[in-house]
Design an enzyme around this catalytic site. Structure first.
Site, PDB file in Angstrom:
ATOM      1  N   CYS A 131     -22.787 -47.479 -63.055  1.00 29.45           N
ATOM      2  CA  CYS A 131     -24.093 -46.826 -62.961  1.00 29.45           C
ATOM      3  C   CYS A 131     -24.026 -45.375 -63.411  1.00 29.45           C
ATOM      4  O   CYS A 131     -25.032 -44.789 -63.788  1.00 29.45           O
ATOM      5  CB  CYS A 131     -24.611 -46.917 -61.534  1.00 29.45           C
ATOM      6  SG  CYS A 131     -23.417 -46.331 -60.332  1.00 29.45           S
TER       7      CYS A 131
ATOM      8  N   GLU B 287     -29.245 -47.354 -53.814  1.00 35.48           N
ATOM      9  CA  GLU B 287     -28.490 -46.770 -54.929  1.00 35.48           C
ATOM     10  C   GLU B 287     -28.832 -47.614 -56.154  1.00 35.48           C
ATOM     11  O   GLU B 287     -28.389 -48.758 -56.256  1.00 35.48           O
ATOM     12  CB  GLU B 287     -26.983 -46.829 -54.652  1.00 35.48           C
ATOM     13  CG  GLU B 287     -26.546 -46.142 -53.363  1.00 35.48           C
ATOM     14  CD  GLU B 287     -26.544 -44.622 -53.452  1.00 35.48           C
ATOM     15  OE1 GLU B 287     -26.782 -44.090 -54.542  1.00 35.48           O
ATOM     16  OE2 GLU B 287     -26.321 -43.979 -52.411  1.00 35.48           O
TER      17      GLU B 287
END
Ligand code: NDP
Length: 459
Positions: free
Chosen positions: A277, A243
């Protein structure tokens, strides 16, 4: 002063070599962190614990996840306090985002496990069923922006599926992982099921990724680190979930309802000081509402409170991008400098006038800095949204065309008229340089297990 220790085989272990954990609020030393270089002991403990833990029934492991959720919830104010101390984020963000969602992660996977359906495929003369075996000892590596939230997002499904764990929080934010270790040992989680090792990423993180007996790596962090992790793990054929970074766009179409769009886009810009993010750091606005949007956005920005960024080094990096934006011809509409106080503070910064292909508008800054760009057609907006190496998330703001445009964005997740609205059953992850693989719900179950087919011939 907090002394963080490693948790190995159910024991808290001190190391001779330690380093300082610095508060971003005022650069004071808040903790000592062990500098671990070797993870062999933790792996031995995790291997020893594996038969017992994987031998529990799925429902027994669900009960464990609930126990952990309940114990964390009973201490939710302490979790929030530690997270706020470590990251500098406002206490209400630490409570309502980090601590609450960490509890939810354990509770969600407990309930998800209880409702997990078996998979069977019938043939005329035989029956196939899918056995979900644990992968074994797994390595979980997480970043500093949402420390326990992101680590528990990995720990909960890994435990659910019967794996034992070597976890490594970021060297910048080890406090809540340490607290979770204390909670789990107090609850009597069997020794060695959850091991937590601390230290510098290129040392202890690398040691985890390199260890041949750690069979899966779930990594959340930057794209450059992700490349190193992938290059190390791939020749060993480890399962790998990456990720990684993002440069997400918020697309504001001509028919956007500005009453919800302005606060929504503002939150996507600056929640957690832009250090999520999923934050929308590129704002693309239709030319017909550009001026109206900007004046309302800048007005509401005046009331938006943020914390410092994570460290002095990170502040230097973020400031260097503000400088770059000026060199690239950008106009600073708000912020642009540091408040006159100790700590890693930066004003929320809004920059206009840059090409959407400029470095400032395409490289991940991961701080309280957004760029605003104008477009004339939906096609142009989609082209601009897709013009970076990243593909993690995005949002579309429109009364009528949200779904149509959302489907054209090359990202793992797109919200329409909202942002960070999370259902933990859905796939989470990025495309392009934002990562490989998906986590969440069945995707986490799939990652943290080996699906084995058993085919039984019928009489
Ligand atoms: P890093 O990539 O620097 O670090 C992430 C983790 O990896 C940390 O625990 C770090 O340890 C560790 N690490 C560093 N080097 C290695 C190595 N060689 N081998 C194994 N582990 C290593 O990211 P940041 O902590 O700076 O986090 C910010 C980044 O994370 C941003 O790019 C952001 O977009 C991304 N992110 C992605 C998310 C997603 O879901 N896609 C969610 C949240 C953040 P240490 O900190 O001790 O160096």
């Amino acid at each position: 002063m907090i002394h963080v220790e490693n948790l190995v085989g159910g024991e808290f272990v001190e190391l001779e070599e330690n380093f300082d954990n610095i508060s971003p609020l005022d650069f004071s030393v808040i903790a000592k962190i062990p500098r671990t270089r070797y993870v062999g002991d933790a792996v031995i403990s995790a291997k020893k614990a594996l038969p017992g833990w994987s031998g529990l029934s799925l429902l027994e492991r669900c009960d464990w996840l609930d126990k952990i959720a309940n114990a964390l919830e009973a201490n939710i104010d302490e979790v929030a306090r530690l997270e706020s101390l470590d990251t500098g984020k406002p206490l209400d963000v630490a409570l309502n985002v980090d601590a609450t969602r960490s509890v939810n992660n354990f509770r969600f996977f407990a309930n998800f496990g209880r409702n997990l359906e078996s998979q069977e495929f019938e043939m005329d003369d035989a029956i196939n069923y899918v056995l979900r075996k644990p992968v074994g000892v797994v390595g979980l590596i997480s970043p500093w922006n949402l420390p326990l939230y992101l680590l528990s997002w990995k720990i909960a499904p890994a435990l659910l599926m019967g794996n034992t764990i070597i976890a490594k929080p970021s060297e910048l934010t080890p406090l809540t992982a340490h607290f979770l270790g204390k909670v789990c040992t107090k609850l009597g989680l069997p020794d060695g099921v959850l091991n937590i090792v601390n230290g510098y990423g290129p040392e202890v993180g690398q040691a985890i990724v390199e260890h041949p007996e750690i069979r899966a790596i779930s990594f959340t962090g930057g794209t450059e680190t992700g490349k190193i992790v992938a290059a190390t793990a791939a020749p060993m054929f480890k399962k790998l979930s990456l990720e990684l970074g993002g440069k997400n766009a918020s697309l504001i179409l001509s028919d956007a309802d500005l009453d919800i769009t302005v606060p929504g886009v503002l939150r996507a810009s600056f929640l957690n000081s832009g250090q999520i993010c999923l934050c929308g750091s590129r704002i693309l606005v239709h030319s017909s509402i550009y001026d109206d949007f900007i004046s309302r956005y800048l007005e509401e920005l005046k009331t938006f409170k943020i914390g410092p960024v994570i460290s002095d080094d990170h502040r230097t990096k973020v400031l260097s991008y503000i400088q770059l934006a000026i060199e690239e011809g950008g106009e600073i509409l708000a912020g642009g400098s540091c408040p006159d106080k100790l700590g890693a503070w930066i004003e929320p910064t809004v920059i206009a006038g840059l090409s959407h292909k400029s470095r400032t508008a395409t490289e991940e800054i991961f701080g309280p800095v957004v760029t605003i760009h104008e477009f004339d057609s939906d096609e142009q907006a989609v082209e601009m949204a897709n013009s970076t190496q990243y593909g993690l998330a995005g949002s579309v703001w429109s009364k009528s065309k949200g779904r149509e445009i959302a489907e054209k964005i090359d990202s793992g997740m797109v919200w329409v008229n909202t942002w960070l609205h999370r259902d933990l059953r859905v796939p989470f992850g990025g495309v392009k340089d934002s990562g490989v693989g998906r986590e969440g719900g069945l995707w986490s179950v799939g990652f943290f297990s080996e699906a084995v087919n058993i085919c039984i011939m019928e009489d």
